[in-house]
Motif scaffolding. Structure first.
Motif, PDB file in Angstrom:
ATOM      1  N   UNK A 116       0.845  -1.196   0.000  1.00  0.00           N
ATOM      2  CA  UNK A 116       0.000   0.000   0.000  1.00  0.00           C
ATOM      3  C   UNK A 116       0.881   1.247   0.000  1.00  0.00           C
ATOM      4  N   UNK A 117       0.425   2.287  -0.684  1.00  0.00           N
ATOM      5  CA  UNK A 117       1.029   3.611  -0.566  1.00  0.00           C
ATOM      6  C   UNK A 117       0.144   4.406   0.392  1.00  0.00           C
ATOM      7  N   UNK A 118       0.729   4.835   1.500  1.00  0.00           N
ATOM      8  CA  UNK A 118      -0.019   5.551   2.538  1.00  0.00           C
ATOM      9  C   UNK A 118       0.226   7.054   2.421  1.00  0.00           C
ATOM     10  N   UNK A 119      -0.856   7.815   2.352  1.00  0.00           N
ATOM     11  CA  UNK A 119      -0.828   9.267   2.474  1.00  0.00           C
ATOM     12  C   UNK A 119      -1.558   9.574   3.788  1.00  0.00           C
ATOM     13  N   UNK A 120      -0.839   9.954   4.821  1.00  0.00           N
ATOM     14  CA  UNK A 120      -1.429   9.979   6.163  1.00  0.00           C
ATOM     15  C   UNK A 120      -1.030  11.240   6.922  1.00  0.00           C
ATOM     16  N   UNK A 121      -1.724  11.444   8.033  1.00  0.00           N
ATOM     17  CA  UNK A 121      -1.398  12.489   8.991  1.00  0.00           C
ATOM     18  C   UNK A 121      -1.280  11.865  10.376  1.00  0.00           C
ATOM     19  N   UNK A 122      -0.475  12.478  11.234  1.00  0.00           N
ATOM     20  CA  UNK A 122      -0.269  11.940  12.569  1.00  0.00           C
ATOM     21  C   UNK A 122      -1.478  12.232  13.451  1.00  0.00           C
ATOM     22  N   UNK A 123      -1.862  11.250  14.236  1.00  0.00           N
ATOM     23  CA  UNK A 123      -2.915  11.456  15.228  1.00  0.00           C
ATOM     24  C   UNK A 123      -2.340  12.284  16.376  1.00  0.00           C
ATOM     25  N   UNK A 124      -3.059  13.299  16.822  1.00  0.00           N
ATOM     26  CA  UNK A 124      -2.534  14.208  17.843  1.00  0.00           C
ATOM     27  C   UNK A 124      -3.435  14.246  19.065  1.00  0.00           C
ATOM     28  N   UNK A 125      -2.825  14.572  20.178  1.00  0.00           N
ATOM     29  CA  UNK A 125      -3.534  14.832  21.431  1.00  0.00           C
ATOM     30  C   UNK A 125      -3.054  16.178  21.945  1.00  0.00           C
TER      31      UNK A 125
END
Length: 223
Positions: free
Chosen positions: A127-136
């Motif tokens: 898979x090619x992932x285009x993602x963002x980091x989960x934040x708190x």
């Protein structure tokens, strides 16, 4: 003299076929603008904007394989499902203010109202992932957990998509190696400490013998 009715002009016989060809050309034009198709989002209102825009909007872009996934209901009685995918990363094309580890988690959602849900990703597929980091509170978790939405561009790593990513983000790098396991030390047996009196006894005996030796030497010297 009555005139015979003029025969109606015959329409082109290829009219339906021509319409089909034009429709096909329109579909091909759309695919050419948007790039390779990503995984189908559950929400039809989700829109994809092409590989170039997906790469710009993503915080991290990398290739990897889904090893396993686990779904669980959202907390606080919210409707929908959170799916956590365990991913083994192959190559990293982009990492903006985050580190991409060799093994990490990618989260998607299903049936969450108001979200562009992507659903479960297939296991064992590149898979090619285009993602963002989960934040708190505005800060990424440690270790980093990434989010993939239905309109993120995340897709199966076919050759067309890989070529497009290579053109936009050349020179990929390996992921950050997994932290080595902590070194294990074997405890060695430790003898109980020797009491002070016993420890001092040999030294005291040697001191007495030394004094007696000097005394004997002195007596012999006076003879």
């Amino acid at each position: 003299m009555p005139t015979s009715p003029r025969p109606a002009a015959a329409g082109p016989a290829f009219g339906p076929a021509l319409g089909l060809v034009l429709a096909l050309l329109g579909v091909l034009a759309v695919l050419g603008l948007t790039g390779p198709a990503a995984y189908a989002a559950e929400d039809p209102s989700c829109t994809r904007q092409g590989v170039n825009m997906h790469a710009r909007q993503a915080q991290a872009v990398f290739t990897g394989t889904v090893v396993e996934s686990k779904a669980s209901a959202l907390e606080d009685g919210q409707r929908g499902v959170r799916i956590v995918h365990q991913v083994e990363v192959s190559e990293v094309y982009k990492a903006a203010r985050v580190s991409v580890a060799a093994e990490l988690e990618v989260v998607t959602t299903r049936n969450v109202r108001g979200e562009c849900n992507l659903g479960r990703l297939p296991e064992g597929e590149d898979v090619v992932f285009f993602v963002k980091a989960e934040t708190t509170d505005g800060e990424p978790a440690d270790p980093v957990v990434f989010l993939a939405a239905g309109d993120s561009g995340t897709a199966a790593a076919d050759q067309d998509l890989l070529d497009a990513v290579d053109r936009i983000l050349p020179n990929p790098v390996p992921p950050v190696p997994a932290s080595p396991t902590g070194a294990e030390f074997e405890a060695l047996p430790v003898d109980a400490p020797t009491p002070l009196g016993r420890a001092a006894a040999p030294g005291a005996a040697l001191a007495v013998l030394g004094v007696l030796g000097l005394f004997v030497v002195g007596r012999l010297g006076r003879r």
